[in-house]
Design a protein around this motif. Structure first.
Motif, PDB file in Angstrom:
ATOM      1  N   ARG A 145       0.831  -1.211   0.000  1.00 55.06           N
ATOM      2  CA  ARG A 145       0.000   0.000   0.000  1.00 55.06           C
ATOM      3  C   ARG A 145       0.861   1.255   0.000  1.00 55.06           C
ATOM      4  N   ASP A 146       2.036   1.146   0.604  1.00 55.03           N
ATOM      5  CA  ASP A 146       2.899   2.318   0.779  1.00 55.03           C
ATOM      6  C   ASP A 146       4.076   2.357  -0.181  1.00 55.03           C
ATOM      7  N   LYS A 147       4.434   1.210  -0.788  1.00 54.04           N
ATOM      8  CA  LYS A 147       5.581   1.219  -1.700  1.00 54.04           C
ATOM      9  C   LYS A 147       5.513   0.028  -2.651  1.00 54.04           C
ATOM     10  N   ILE A 148       6.031   0.241  -3.872  1.00 50.32           N
ATOM     11  CA  ILE A 148       6.099  -0.803  -4.885  1.00 50.32           C
ATOM     12  C   ILE A 148       7.446  -0.699  -5.595  1.00 50.32           C
ATOM     13  N   TRP A 149       7.782  -1.719  -6.382  1.00 54.10           N
ATOM     14  CA  TRP A 149       9.007  -1.676  -7.178  1.00 54.10           C
ATOM     15  C   TRP A 149       8.819  -0.750  -8.380  1.00 54.10           C
ATOM     16  N   TYR A 150       9.773   0.127  -8.582  1.00 54.76           N
ATOM     17  CA  TYR A 150       9.699   1.051  -9.717  1.00 54.76           C
ATOM     18  C   TYR A 150       9.714   0.300 -11.043  1.00 54.76           C
ATOM     19  N   ARG A 151      10.502  -0.763 -11.145  1.00 55.49           N
ATOM     20  CA  ARG A 151      10.634  -1.489 -12.392  1.00 55.49           C
ATOM     21  C   ARG A 151       9.336  -2.180 -12.809  1.00 55.49           C
ATOM     22  N   ASN A 152       8.466  -2.431 -11.869  1.00 58.87           N
ATOM     23  CA  ASN A 152       7.200  -3.082 -12.212  1.00 58.87           C
ATOM     24  C   ASN A 152       6.223  -2.123 -12.872  1.00 58.87           C
ATOM     25  N   VAL A 153       6.292  -0.844 -12.503  1.00 58.15           N
ATOM     26  CA  VAL A 153       5.465   0.193 -13.131  1.00 58.15           C
ATOM     27  C   VAL A 153       6.384   1.387 -13.408  1.00 58.15           C
ATOM     28  N   PRO A 154       7.203   1.318 -14.438  1.00 53.26           N
ATOM     29  CA  PRO A 154       8.242   2.344 -14.657  1.00 53.26           C
ATOM     30  C   PRO A 154       7.689   3.612 -15.301  1.00 53.26           C
ATOM     31  N   HIS A 155       6.864   4.357 -14.530  1.00 53.13           N
ATOM     32  CA  HIS A 155       6.250   5.581 -15.049  1.00 53.13           C
ATOM     33  C   HIS A 155       6.505   6.714 -14.051  1.00 53.13           C
ATOM     34  N   PRO A 156       7.529   7.504 -14.258  1.00 52.20           N
ATOM     35  CA  PRO A 156       7.875   8.564 -13.294  1.00 52.20           C
ATOM     36  C   PRO A 156       7.104   9.862 -13.487  1.00 52.20           C
ATOM     37  N   MET A 157       6.391  10.001 -14.612  1.00 53.75           N
ATOM     38  CA  MET A 157       5.768  11.288 -14.900  1.00 53.75           C
ATOM     39  C   MET A 157       4.721  11.675 -13.859  1.00 53.75           C
ATOM     40  N   LEU A 158       3.959  10.703 -13.367  1.00 51.92           N
ATOM     41  CA  LEU A 158       2.925  11.013 -12.385  1.00 51.92           C
ATOM     42  C   LEU A 158       3.538  11.569 -11.112  1.00 51.92           C
ATOM     43  N   ALA A 159       4.717  11.068 -10.765  1.00 46.41           N
ATOM     44  CA  ALA A 159       5.404  11.602  -9.582  1.00 46.41           C
ATOM     45  C   ALA A 159       5.829  13.045  -9.805  1.00 46.41           C
ATOM     46  N   GLU A 160       6.208  13.363 -11.029  1.00 46.19           N
ATOM     47  CA  GLU A 160       6.604  14.731 -11.330  1.00 46.19           C
ATOM     48  C   GLU A 160       5.423  15.688 -11.299  1.00 46.19           C
ATOM     49  N   VAL A 161       4.261  15.219 -11.762  1.00 51.41           N
ATOM     50  CA  VAL A 161       3.086  16.097 -11.855  1.00 51.41           C
ATOM     51  C   VAL A 161       2.354  16.187 -10.526  1.00 51.41           C
ATOM     52  N   LYS A 162       2.241  15.068  -9.800  1.00 51.82           N
ATOM     53  CA  LYS A 162       1.422  15.026  -8.590  1.00 51.82           C
ATOM     54  C   LYS A 162       2.235  14.818  -7.307  1.00 51.82           C
ATOM     55  N   GLY A 163       3.536  14.907  -7.409  1.00 54.45           N
ATOM     56  CA  GLY A 163       4.358  14.676  -6.225  1.00 54.45           C
ATOM     57  C   GLY A 163       4.081  15.663  -5.115  1.00 54.45           C
ATOM     58  N   HIS A 164       3.780  16.913  -5.447  1.00 54.62           N
ATOM     59  CA  HIS A 164       3.539  17.934  -4.429  1.00 54.62           C
ATOM     60  C   HIS A 164       2.220  17.710  -3.685  1.00 54.62           C
ATOM     61  N   GLN A 165       1.343  16.873  -4.258  1.00 55.16           N
ATOM     62  CA  GLN A 165       0.076  16.553  -3.599  1.00 55.16           C
ATOM     63  C   GLN A 165       0.144  15.216  -2.856  1.00 55.16           C
ATOM     64  N   ASN A 166       1.354  14.707  -2.712  1.00 60.27           N
ATOM     65  CA  ASN A 166       1.582  13.459  -1.973  1.00 60.27           C
ATOM     66  C   ASN A 166       0.882  12.246  -2.598  1.00 60.27           C
ATOM     67  N   TRP A 167       0.702  12.287  -3.911  1.00 62.13           N
ATOM     68  CA  TRP A 167       0.176  11.113  -4.600  1.00 62.13           C
ATOM     69  C   TRP A 167       1.213   9.991  -4.600  1.00 62.13           C
ATOM     70  N   VAL A 168       2.388  10.312  -5.188  1.00 59.63           N
ATOM     71  CA  VAL A 168       3.406   9.290  -5.432  1.00 59.63           C
ATOM     72  C   VAL A 168       4.766   9.951  -5.514  1.00 59.63           C
ATOM     73  N   ARG A 169       5.796   9.220  -5.073  1.00 60.70           N
ATOM     74  CA  ARG A 169       7.161   9.698  -5.138  1.00 60.70           C
ATOM     75  C   ARG A 169       8.072   8.558  -5.582  1.00 60.70           C
ATOM     76  N   VAL A 170       9.122   8.917  -6.293  1.00 55.01           N
ATOM     77  CA  VAL A 170      10.095   7.926  -6.748  1.00 55.01           C
ATOM     78  C   VAL A 170      11.380   8.101  -5.951  1.00 55.01           C
TER      79      VAL A 170
END
Length: 871
Positions: free
Chosen positions: A406-431
């Motif tokens: 629930r709190d963390k997953i492997w980056y290689r399994n879903v290698p999509h960093p753009m959402l972290a760049e767009v929504k990182g400030h709203q605490n959605w997701v971080r890489v």
């Protein structure tokens, strides 16, 4: 007074005549008796049977008599009191076969000299008897022989009955005990006959009759309780080791013994039979268990009643658009879908490892006339399902298990960093290096979902998470943190969002172990029944509820339960910008015309956001009092439950008010609603399996609890601690999902569009699901599920479409290391097994018996080396 004592004398001629007459009379009587005896006696012509005896002699050592077999070439000499012989000795008419004589066991067991002496002695005694005494002796011997014949007949019946004795599956007896019981019966019968003349051991005919009746009653009772099998089948259960593990799956906070409930059910249901047990061995994992194919109407999968289909509608029949949309499928170049000679290849798609066939159909999307209403985000399935395999992301790893996922997953399994760049400030997701973390925030709850969830209940206490509100719908869910944290409040949330520029947000949710599907509020109805969600939530979901006559909000009104709540958390609620004010005014007018009650508006100071909470009406009174009928009431022929490719309409469906109608009452509080038939299931309606619907529901629930606890938990080679996301491909009443209640899993229940529409029942019991047609691709990302369950799906499906694309779809949505459980007809199970082997899946368990087959398999990391040619 005797004549001789009166001094009277007879003449010699008179005396001689009298004596001759007496002898003649006695001889005549003796001949008559002997003739009757020979006509009625059974000893001279024993009945012929199929029973044969061995050429070599053998003996039974039963005290106080011994039976010996001796080989003779002539018929057995008639004996006055042969006693009770073994059945084999009296059931042959062949003079060349082994015959049996009885000997007295007082000495050496009898010798030829002794037999001759006895015979000579008997002859001397007979010569000294008068004719009258001889006649009396013959009559007495005839009575004794009749008694012997009667007893032998009764003994034969009793022993033959014992040959049909079968072991109770739960008994502690063995085959040696059964043989001892048969020998004891022979011994008792022999004692009763041979000692009949002993006053102390005499047994009356009435006592014999009662004894025989008692044994027959016991035999009948045993036959009713246990089915008859061959002798080898009887021994099998006692040769098997007990299950390695017994897991109890309860439906309430108190754990219940599933096995005891099943035994009680089998006793109460007169039509049920005890389980046939067979040994299954898992050669790969070493699992050995006692398998129960039919389970006495408990273990085997119930068969769908053809007659019941008349009582149930289907999505295919409800959705008038279905027949027009679905055309006759071309045969293609795959023949009948058989795997023989087929070569798997990788899909040659621009979406690569994220390919969703019905959402990434570029050819169909390019032909759309407009995309103004998100038509390009809706399902556009190819006429033929893909028969290629989706590649794995480079560096793919085994997913992190729940609840850590629930709190963390492997980056290689879903290698999509753009959402972290767009929504990182709203605490959605971080890489962070190889890990993607989820702080638990969202656009409207930056400081955590749990605070936001509890604040909603504080605003409206009647929402009562986990009790009054059990099943919710989260629209535009993002990475589904709202639904993920609602698990802590015992709430099951269906989260959905489109596959759009937010870069695999649903894939993030599924990788985290949170329920989600790819869908959009567009031009067609959501794939859910009407009046099923206890609460609907939208937090900055970017849905224009107020446009086009309110079609989209009216679709929420269709799926929201009467008396249910809509939580709208968006800037028009608490901001005063021009566009926000305009949207708020439009929403206010629309909700009033829909008769929704504005319960409250609250401002969350911690998150600097606010929400409005509306409630759907429970009566039609408001609709009838509206000054303007806008939006209009839906036509009577518009079925609110039709959801498969049905276009949206800007109309309001009436609220059900009849007490016997679904939606007129709120379900029972969780978890009671899980196990009890819904109040609106009518006993006059036939259930899916042929019983009255409420009984059918209960029976199905007990069936799956039994199967899961006794077989699935320990007998299929599955480590359930590694299972989180489960999909039941043919759910019916949702019994399989209900049986998994106490595990840390969630189950997506699928009701097929051509099957009876039981999805409302699944929601009523506090579970969720979706309509689908497995001849098409499922609206989810690749590698979404840890386990797929298919109960009698493939045998039905292969009559409608080819299995090659179906198996390719199964491979697509299961994670590497994920499992598939199949219960079906043996031919279908074998066919699926061959497909899985061609896909390099590991077969963990495979078994077929009579009309039931079971298979479990595990997906590996194998992928083909070549790509499919570009179309």
């Amino acid at each position: 007074m005797p004549l001789g004592k009166r001094g009277l004398k007879r003449s010699p001629s008179s005396s001689s005549s009298t004596t001759s007459t007496t002898v003649t009379t006695i001889a005549f009587i003796a001949l008559c008796v002997l003739g009757v005896w020979m006509l009625t006696g059974k000893t001279f012509s024993p009945p012929k049977t199929n029973t044969t005896t061995s050429d070599s002699g053998f003996s039974f050592s039963n005290e106080p008599e011994t039976l010996k077999a001796t080989e003779k070439n002539e018929h057995t000499v008639f004996e006055d009191n042969p006693g009770v012989l073994p059945i084999d000795a009296i059931q042959t008419g062949d003079p060349n076969q082994t015959h049996y004589t009885i000997t007295n066991d007082k000495g050496s067991g009898g010798s030829d000299k002794q037999d001759e002496g006895n015979a000579s002695s008997a002859g001397d005694d007979d010569s000294k008897m008068s004719d009258e005494q001889k006649v009396k002796k013959i009559i007495e011997e005839q009575k004794k022989q009749n008694e012997v014949d009667t007893q032998m007949s009764e003994d034969k019946t009793l022993i033959e009955n014992q040959q049909f004795f079968v072991f109770d599956n739960n008994a502690k007896s063995s085959t040696e005990e059964m043989i001892k019981q048969q020998q004891q019966l022979r011994e008792n019968a022999g004692n009763q006959t041979l000692n009949a003349n002993d006053p102390e051991n005499h047994i009356s005919d009435e006592d014999k009759r009662r004894s025989i009746e008692k044994h027959q009653e016991q035999h009948v009772q045993q036959k009713e309780e246990t089915p008859f099998h061959s002798f080898s089948d009887q021994i099998v259960p006692f040769l098997q080791p007990p299950p390695q593990q017994e897991v109890q799956v309860s439906d309430s906070p108190k754990s219940e013994n599933v096995t005891q409930e099943t035994e009680q059910e089998n006793t109460e249901e007169t039509e049920g039979k005890r389980a046939k047990e067979h040994k299954l061995t898992n050669s790969n994992s070493g699992v050995s268990e006692t398998w129960n194919p039919d389970g006495g109407n408990t273990g085997s999968s119930p068969k769908e009643s053809l007659e019941s289909r008349k009582s149930w509608s289907t999505q295919a029949s409800q959705s008038q658009n279905e027949k027009e949309r679905r055309k006759d499928e071309s045969e293609g170049d795959e023949g009948n879908g058989n795997i023989d000679g087929y070569t798997w290849r990788l899909c040659n798609e621009t979406t690569g490892p994220d390919f969703i066939p019905c959402l990434d159909n570029t050819k169909a999307i390019q032909q759309l006339r407009t995309t103004a209403h998100y038509e390009h985000r809706e399902r556009h399935c190819p006429e033929e399902g893909p028969v290629c395999l989706v590649p794995l992301p480079e560096g793919y790893k085994v997913p992190i298990p729940w609840p850590k996922s629930r709190d963390k997953i492997w980056y290689r399994n879903v290698p999509h960093p753009m959402l972290a760049e767009v929504k990182g400030h709203q605490n959605w997701v971080r890489v962070t290096g190889e890990i993607i973390t989820f702080p638990g925030g969202g656009t409207q709850f930056i400081h955590g979902a749990l605070h936001y969830i509890d604040f909603i209940q504080q605003a409206v206490p009647k929402i009562a998470w986990g009790k009054y509100t059990r099943v919710s719908l989260d629209v535009g869910c993002g990475v589904a943190s709202f639904g993920g944290y609602l698990f802590e409040r015992d709430v099951l949330t269906m989260s959905f969002a489109p596959k759009d520029e937010h870069d695999a947000q649903i894939q993030f949710a599924l990788e985290r172990g949170i329920p989600a599907i790819s869908a959009v509020m567009g031009t067609k109805r959501l794939q859910f029944p009407s009046n099923v969600f206890d609460l609907v939530h939208c937090a900055r979901c970017r849905v224009p509820w107020h446009i086009d006559g309110g079609k989209l909000l009216l679709e929420l009104n269709r799926v929201l339960r009467p008396g249910g709540y809509f939580v709208w958390s968006a800037t028009p609620v608490y901001q005063k910008l021009g566009e926000d004010v305009e949207i708020w005014n439009a929403m206010s007018n629309l909700t009033v015309s829909m008769c929704w009650e504005l319960v409250t508006i609250k401002m969350d100071k911690l998150n600097s956001a606010g929400f409005a909470i509306y409630r759907k009406p429970t009566t039609n009174e408001c609709y009838e009092k509206r000054n303007q009928m806008t939006p209009p009431m839906c036509q009577n022929e518009d079925d609110p439950n039709a959801a498969w490719y049905v276009p949206l309409q800007a109309c309001v469906h009436r609220v059900p008010v009849d007490k016997a109608e679904r939606g007129s009452q709120w379900p029972e509080a969780w978890p009671h609603r899980l196990q009890r038939p819904p109040y609106w299931l009518n006993s006059s309606q036939m259930g899916i399996y042929g019983r009255p619907a409420p009984q059918d529901f209960t029976r199905d629930y007990k069936h799956w609890r039994y199967v899961v606890s006794t077989s699935y938990m320990s007998g299929l080679g599955i480590n359930w601690s590694n299972v989180r996301n489960v999909l039941d491909m043919r759910a019916v009443y949702g019994g399989f999902a209900a049986a998994l209640k106490d595990l840390q899993v969630w189950v997506m229940n699928v009701v097929n569009v051509n099957s009876p529409d039981t999805l409302p029942i699944i929601y009523e019991r506090g579970l969720f699901g979706i309509y689908h047609d497995w001849c098409e691709s499922f609206s989810t990302y690749p590698r979404s599920y840890d386990l797929l369950h298919a109960d009698h799906l493939f045998s039905q499906l292969k009559n409608r479409c080819k299995l090659v694309p179906v198996m390719a779809e199964v491979d697509r949505i299961v994670r590497p290391g994920g499992k598939l459980i199949v219960r079906d007809e043996p031919s279908a199970v074998t066919e699926v097994e061959n497909f899985l082997k061609s896909l390099h899946w590991e077969i963990l368990f495979a078994f077929s018996k009579d009309q039931e087959g079971v298979l479990s398999a595990q997906k590996g990391n194998w992928r083909p080396d070549t790509y499919q040619p570009s179309s």
